[in-house]
Design a protein around this motif. Structure first.
Motif, PDB file in Angstrom:
ATOM      1  N   TYR A 210       0.727  -1.225   0.037  1.00  0.00           N
ATOM      2  CA  TYR A 210       0.057  -0.041  -0.008  1.00  0.00           C
ATOM      3  C   TYR A 210       0.710   1.001  -0.131  1.00  0.00           C
ATOM      4  O   TYR A 210       1.904   1.184   0.657  1.00  0.00           O
ATOM      5  CB  TYR A 210      -0.909  -0.031   1.383  1.00  0.00           C
ATOM      6  CG  TYR A 210      -2.101  -1.012   1.381  1.00  0.00           C
ATOM      7  CD1 TYR A 210      -2.836  -1.220   0.595  1.00  0.00           C
ATOM      8  CD2 TYR A 210      -1.552  -2.234   2.289  1.00  0.00           C
ATOM      9  CE1 TYR A 210      -3.653  -2.391   0.709  1.00  0.00           C
ATOM     10  CE2 TYR A 210      -2.579  -3.247   2.323  1.00  0.00           C
ATOM     11  CZ  TYR A 210      -3.499  -3.446   1.548  1.00  0.00           C
ATOM     12  OH  TYR A 210      -4.287  -4.515   1.522  1.00  0.00           O
ATOM     13  N   PRO A 213      -0.067   6.761   3.419  1.00  0.00           N
ATOM     14  CA  PRO A 213      -1.078   7.569   3.406  1.00  0.00           C
ATOM     15  C   PRO A 213      -1.001   9.232   3.403  1.00  0.00           C
ATOM     16  O   PRO A 213       0.123   9.464   4.129  1.00  0.00           O
ATOM     17  CB  PRO A 213      -1.922   7.054   4.579  1.00  0.00           C
ATOM     18  CG  PRO A 213      -0.946   6.583   5.457  1.00  0.00           C
ATOM     19  CD  PRO A 213       0.093   5.804   4.473  1.00  0.00           C
ATOM     20  N   GLU A 214      -1.813   9.832   3.145  1.00  0.00           N
ATOM     21  CA  GLU A 214      -1.405  11.341   3.261  1.00  0.00           C
ATOM     22  C   GLU A 214      -1.732  12.072   4.490  1.00  0.00           C
ATOM     23  O   GLU A 214      -2.420  11.479   5.308  1.00  0.00           O
ATOM     24  CB  GLU A 214      -2.373  12.070   2.124  1.00  0.00           C
ATOM     25  CG  GLU A 214      -2.328  13.549   2.092  1.00  0.00           C
ATOM     26  CD  GLU A 214      -3.164  14.045   1.034  1.00  0.00           C
ATOM     27  OE1 GLU A 214      -3.430  15.456   1.070  1.00  0.00           O
ATOM     28  OE2 GLU A 214      -3.688  13.551   0.173  1.00  0.00           O
ATOM     29  N   SER A 216      -2.462  14.046   7.718  1.00  0.00           N
ATOM     30  CA  SER A 216      -3.672  14.801   7.901  1.00  0.00           C
ATOM     31  C   SER A 216      -3.533  15.953   8.830  1.00  0.00           C
ATOM     32  O   SER A 216      -4.303  16.613   9.176  1.00  0.00           O
ATOM     33  CB  SER A 216      -4.897  13.937   8.474  1.00  0.00           C
ATOM     34  OG  SER A 216      -4.489  13.378   9.605  1.00  0.00           O
TER      35      SER A 216
END
Length: 233
Positions: A210, A213-214, A216
């Motif tokens: 994967y 992830p960005e 946040s």
């Protein structure tokens, strides 16, 4: 009336022997009690100029420049191996120590080429390791110190600051096999704060399943900067 020539004054015998015993210029091999032998140039009874010294007990040989009985200038130092000699160091010398630019062979697969100071790696240099990795950058007191790059055998690499042979300060580690890059601050070889991003993930040979992830956080750079400041304190 014929002029009578005065008989030539003869030096005392001890004085003639002393003159003959003085080492000056190029002489035949000179042997010591221990079995060591030197062949080359002399000045004022000291090795000076070009010459070759062989140490019998130590099983090594030096061929190069001398000054006042010390290795000084350019020369090659070799150690006995089997029926011959293996080159250990070739380069500059000063006051009997490696100094200036030279190459030192630690083994058949491991060697350093670069600058030396008082017998230690200091300045800019490149170190080839037996495991296939390569370090190129600054050295001080025989250790990685300053800015440098190390390339591992799997092509992953670290670019950044070093202190006492360890990653210390700001740097960037490229995981080319995973397609990721870490940019941040290191303390004694440990990554303390920074961020990881995808980098060439599409062409990496072994990318993670994967993507990353960005983030946040509203102000991620401020968070990282605060962590860096605390480490510097």
């Amino acid at each position: 009336m014929p002029i009578l020539k005065q008989p030539k004054k003869r030096e005392p015998l001890w004085r003639e022997w002393d003159i003959k015993a003085q080492k000056e210029g190029i002489r035949a091999p000179v042997y010591s009690v221990s079995g060591d032998v030197y062949t080359g140039e002399w000045r004022n009874n000291k090795k000076e100029g070009k010459g070759t010294q062989m140490w019998k007990k130590r099983g090594c040989i030096y061929d190069g420049d001398w000054k006042e009985d010390l290795r000084h200038g350019f020369g090659t130092y070799s150690v006995k191996r089997g029926d011959g000699y293996m080159k250990k160091y070739a380069g500059g010398w000063k006051n009997d120590m490696r100094h200036g630019y030279g190459t030192n062979f630690y083994s058949e697969d491991e060697y350093y080429e670069g600058e030396w100071y008082a017998g230690k790696r200091s300045g800019w240099g490149r170190m080839y390791y037996a495991d296939g990795s390569l370090y190129e950058g600054e050295w001080y007191n025989d250790q990685k110190n300053g800015r440098g790059l190390i390339k591992l055998s799997n092509s992953n690499r670290y670019e950044g600051m070093w202190r006492d042979d360890m990653k210390n300060g700001d740097g960037k580690f490229l995981y080319l096999d995973k397609g990721q890059v870490y940019t941040g601050t290191w303390v004694d070889d440990i990554a303390k704060c920074g961020c990881v991003e995808d980098f060439g993930r599409e062409g990496a040979p072994d990318p993670p399943v994967y993507p990353i992830p960005e983030c946040s956080l509203q102000y991620p750079r401020s968070v990282i900067q605060e962590a860096r400041d605390s480490l510097q304190q």
